[in-house]
Write a protein that holds these residues in place. Structure first.
Motif, PDB file in Angstrom:
ATOM      1  N   UNK A 143      24.345  32.513  12.511  1.00 11.86           N
ATOM      2  CA  UNK A 143      25.383  31.514  12.226  1.00 11.86           C
ATOM      3  C   UNK A 143      24.899  30.122  12.611  1.00 11.86           C
ATOM      4  N   UNK A 144      24.234  29.994  13.752  1.00  5.15           N
ATOM      5  CA  UNK A 144      23.700  28.688  14.147  1.00  5.15           C
ATOM      6  C   UNK A 144      22.743  28.160  13.080  1.00  5.15           C
ATOM      7  N   UNK A 145      21.852  29.012  12.604  1.00  2.00           N
ATOM      8  CA  UNK A 145      20.913  28.601  11.572  1.00  2.00           C
ATOM      9  C   UNK A 145      21.611  28.200  10.290  1.00  2.00           C
ATOM     10  N   UNK A 146      22.618  28.976   9.887  1.00  4.84           N
ATOM     11  CA  UNK A 146      23.388  28.622   8.698  1.00  4.84           C
ATOM     12  C   UNK A 146      24.013  27.241   8.828  1.00  4.84           C
ATOM     13  N   UNK A 147      24.624  27.003   9.974  1.00  4.31           N
ATOM     14  CA  UNK A 147      25.343  25.748  10.172  1.00  4.31           C
ATOM     15  C   UNK A 147      24.389  24.557  10.216  1.00  4.31           C
TER      16      UNK A 147
END
Length: 471
Positions: A143-147
């Motif tokens: 999720x961090x990477x997506x954001x």
């Protein structure tokens, strides 16, 4: 479109340079911070991405990535698609990133025009396996990477394509770095340093459009590999420029020279709204700009089941300015694709394939299919009109007008492509896509087991279940 929720990571993300704010957000994010909708979307995108990579492996796409990794003879803890032994994290991330993007069937975030998961998921899994991370940590990393990827790309308003740059590579490296840093457990400062280092690794040219070369599918793989490398260097003390994003010789100033980019609004919503649920799935294994016109034609055919390819005199495709440059021009090249990958960026070919064969799927882009004279004859009959669809930079709207040999006209248009937030594929649709793709290699038991494991990702104490992708 974003999903808003009151969850805020423990770290202070409101001060410092952009890299420092992104570093604080990434290092502080826990899976318990995530709204249920974000968790569900993240896991479903992982399944979709793995399915795309497994299907590419089955079809022999990008076999050079697998063969090259195997040739190196190195071993490590990370699983790579089609490689029977474990690989070092960076090499596994590269192989998986290339294969997950090889069919151009993987997800895209409309506002940033980034193939997000093909870089983020391989980086998170490889770094997580190398670090012995548990599933909950890797879920937060994804999720961090997506954001990070989507925010870095969305701030530019679709300008990278105009400069000949592929945002999945040049922006995706930052998301991959964030994912790797979180999976490895770097603190906020080391994560910011890794993002600074990643700025010097950002790359990806769109020149593959000139002759259908293989380089586009390499971009997410390189971004994933570079993210692992940047993270490793930062973990051992290397420093990156704190002003990698906003500096006068930084990322935006250099790659988009002369264009003002304000990343601050994207940073101000970190931990408060979430882009992960707005990442769009692909119903067709081709450039997203082909999807709305192909779906529009599919609707015409459903409503008029007696209409046949032989009845069609010509077609007029509708897309926006970016779509024209990607899938309609140069017209002579698009009418007769030179390689299977070239065909994925030909709207005339995709429309003609649907008319002749009744479908556009992974079998549509083989050497035999792109030489099909019935399809090519129809491809030559396609012209286009440029239109404007969404106020967003790229929502992939489009349509088609069909003119028949007996003078009839059929027309259909989609303001938003299927698979995005405004015209979504259902969870069942995405799971059916995953099962069909993964089933090309894994038996039914393997398909279901991987689905169960990813769905319960946050409950796993390690990532050993990924061994199934080695084949």
């Amino acid at each position: 479109m974003t999903t808003t929720a009151p969850a805020t990571p423990a770290a202070d993300t409101g001060t410092g340079t952009a890299a420092q704010r992104l570093g604080a957000f990434t290092a502080g994010l826990r899976h318990t911070d995530l709204p249920a909708e974000v968790v569900t979307a993240a896991r479903l995108h992982v399944l979709d991405t793995l399915g795309c990579g497994i299907a590419a492996l089955a079809l022999g796409e990008a076999a050079y990535a697998v063969a090259g990794a195997d040739e190196a003879g190195t071993a490590g803890p990370a699983a790579a698609l089609g490689v029977p032994h474990g690989l070092p994290a960076a090499e596994a991330a590269f192989v998986n990133g290339v294969l997950c993007h090889a069919l151009d069937f993987d997800d895209t975030h409309p506002d940033s025009v980034i193939h997000v998961s093909a870089a983020v998921t391989p980086a998170a899994f490889a770094a997580g396996q190398a670090a012995g991370a548990d599933g909950a940590t890797v879920l937060a990393a994804i999720v961090a990477g997506n954001e990070v990827s989507t925010r870095v790309g969305a701030a530019a308003g679709g300008q990278f394509h105009a400069r000949g740059l592929h945002p999945s590579g040049v922006c995706g490296v930052f998301g991959a770095t964030a994912a790797a840093a979180r999976a490895r457990g770097l603190d906020a400062d080391r994560t910011a340093q890794a993002l600074g280092i990643a700025g010097s690794m950002a790359s990806g040219l769109l020149e593959f459009l000139a002759d259908g070369a293989d380089t586009k599918r390499l971009h997410p793989g390189w971004a994933a590999q570079a993210g692992i490398t940047a993270t490793r260097l930062a973990a051992h003390g290397a420093r990156g420029p704190a002003t990698v994003f906003e500096g006068v010789r930084g990322f935006y100033a250099t790659y988009l020279h002369g264009i003002e980019v304000d990343l601050a609004p994207q940073l101000d919503t970190l931990g408060q709204s979430w882009n992960t649920p707005s990442i769009a799935y692909k119903p067709y294994p081709a450039c997203h700009y082909t999807h709305a016109p192909v779906d529009a034609l599919a609707g015409i055919l459903r409503d008029n089941p007696s209409l046949r390819a032989a009845d069609v005199a010509s077609m007029v495709a509708y897309t926006d300015a970016t779509g024209v440059g990607l899938v309609l021009e140069p017209a002579a090249d698009k009418a007769r694709p030179r390689t299977p990958y070239d065909a994925k960026f030909s709207l005339p070919f995709c429309l003609a394939s649907l008319l002749v064969h009744g479908t556009v799927d992974v079998a549509s882009f083989t050497p035999d299919r792109i030489a099909d004279e019935a399809v090519l004859a129809l491809s030559r009959s396609v012209s286009y009109e440029q239109r404007t669809y969404s106020p967003r930079p790229d929502a992939f709207g489009g349509g088609v007008r069909v003119l028949t040999t007996d003078g009839r006209t059929f027309e259909a248009e989609l303001r938003y492509q299927r698979g995005g937030a405004e015209n979504p594929m259902t969870e069942a649709d995405v799971l059916d896509k995953y099962r069909a793709n993964a089933g090309l290699v894994l038996g039914e038991d393997g398909v279901r087991a991987l689905e169960r494991d990813v769905t319960a990702l946050q409950d796993h104490t390690d990532l050993g279940f990924l061994a199934v992708v080695r084949g």
